[in-house]
Design a protein around this motif. Sequence first.
Motif, PDB file in Angstrom:
ATOM      1  N   THR A   1       0.804  -1.224   0.000  1.00  0.00           N
ATOM      2  CA  THR A   1       0.000   0.000   0.000  1.00  0.00           C
ATOM      3  C   THR A   1       0.835   1.271   0.000  1.00  0.00           C
TER       4      THR A   1
ATOM      5  N   LEU B   1      -0.450  -0.951  -4.866  1.00  0.00           N
ATOM      6  CA  LEU B   1      -1.858  -0.975  -5.269  1.00  0.00           C
ATOM      7  C   LEU B   1      -2.098  -0.010  -6.420  1.00  0.00           C
TER       8      LEU B   1
ATOM      9  N   PHE C   1      -6.743   4.124  -2.205  1.00  0.00           N
ATOM     10  CA  PHE C   1      -6.343   3.675  -0.870  1.00  0.00           C
ATOM     11  C   PHE C   1      -5.418   4.720  -0.261  1.00  0.00           C
TER      12      PHE C   1
END
Length: 318
Positions: free
Chosen positions: A219, A233, A241
């Motif tokens: 992430t 991601l 995110f």
Amino acid sequence: MVRLVCVLMAALLAAPMASAAPGYPDRPVKIIVPFSPGSGGDTVARMVADELRKSLGGSFVVENRPGASGQIGTEAAAKSPADGYTLLQTSSAQNSAGPWLVKTLSYDPIKDFAHIARVITVPFLLVVPPELPVKTVQEFIDYARKNPGLAYGHGSATAQVASATFSTLAGLNTMNVPYKSQPPAVIDLMAGRIQFMMADLSVVGEQVKAGKLKALAITARNRSPGFPDVPTLAEQGMTGFDLEVWVGIGAPAGTPEAIVKLLSGEIMKMGQRDDVRQRFQAVGFDLAPNTVSDHAAFLREQLDSWGRRIKDAGIQPE
């Protein structure tokens, strides 16, 4: 004469930097960690204490006060004298996610503290069992849509919110399985009893390296030096995110500005040293210090982001 005055003025302007907090510390400095020994925040606080001892001299001592998801130690720090001799390990748990997960909070996550610096960020890894027939985030999403009700495990509030946020952004129908801590969830994931986790890199990194888990994404904004083959991601098309797990150092509100600036400066220097960066990376942490003003903006941004994601995921405060 004019030149002499200019020289004197320059010296006076430089003096506060050299003696921002004269004599500090002249007695032990306590760093309250509101979690148990061995936790991620505890590890960070001890590493920071070690570096501050080297750079400033004196004694920096970690004191663990766990309980109530970090509230007990955090409240104790907020009520301590604002003299620079009590510091606090701050984090996304207490200062970003926590305020949205409890009905009554005994402290204001922003106003009750002099936030000195962020020290590290800890990215999540999206991990699945090795036998799951997917290699990318999109393949996992396709698989999850064909097999609704996949279970994710979590042993912390931040991991729960991260997994729920991923499910929401991907439009998945998934099932939440809570654990008392992250290690039991990891064990069940490796055994295939649950199907995925958003777990701290520091928690599952070794299992990924050993081939016991498969990492589909990270992430962080950029790939991790320790996992260069794991794409972000965002690289795989999921750009919404916006959650970060972070750990920092703070102090009670009203702590002298000179001490706050001194400590902030020392933490910033840590981020410029390759040997310190390598020490943090060895335990799964990305050293990411920021200035006092940048940290203030970061805190408000993350408090809003975690609050929005918690509400979107339908997680109710307890």
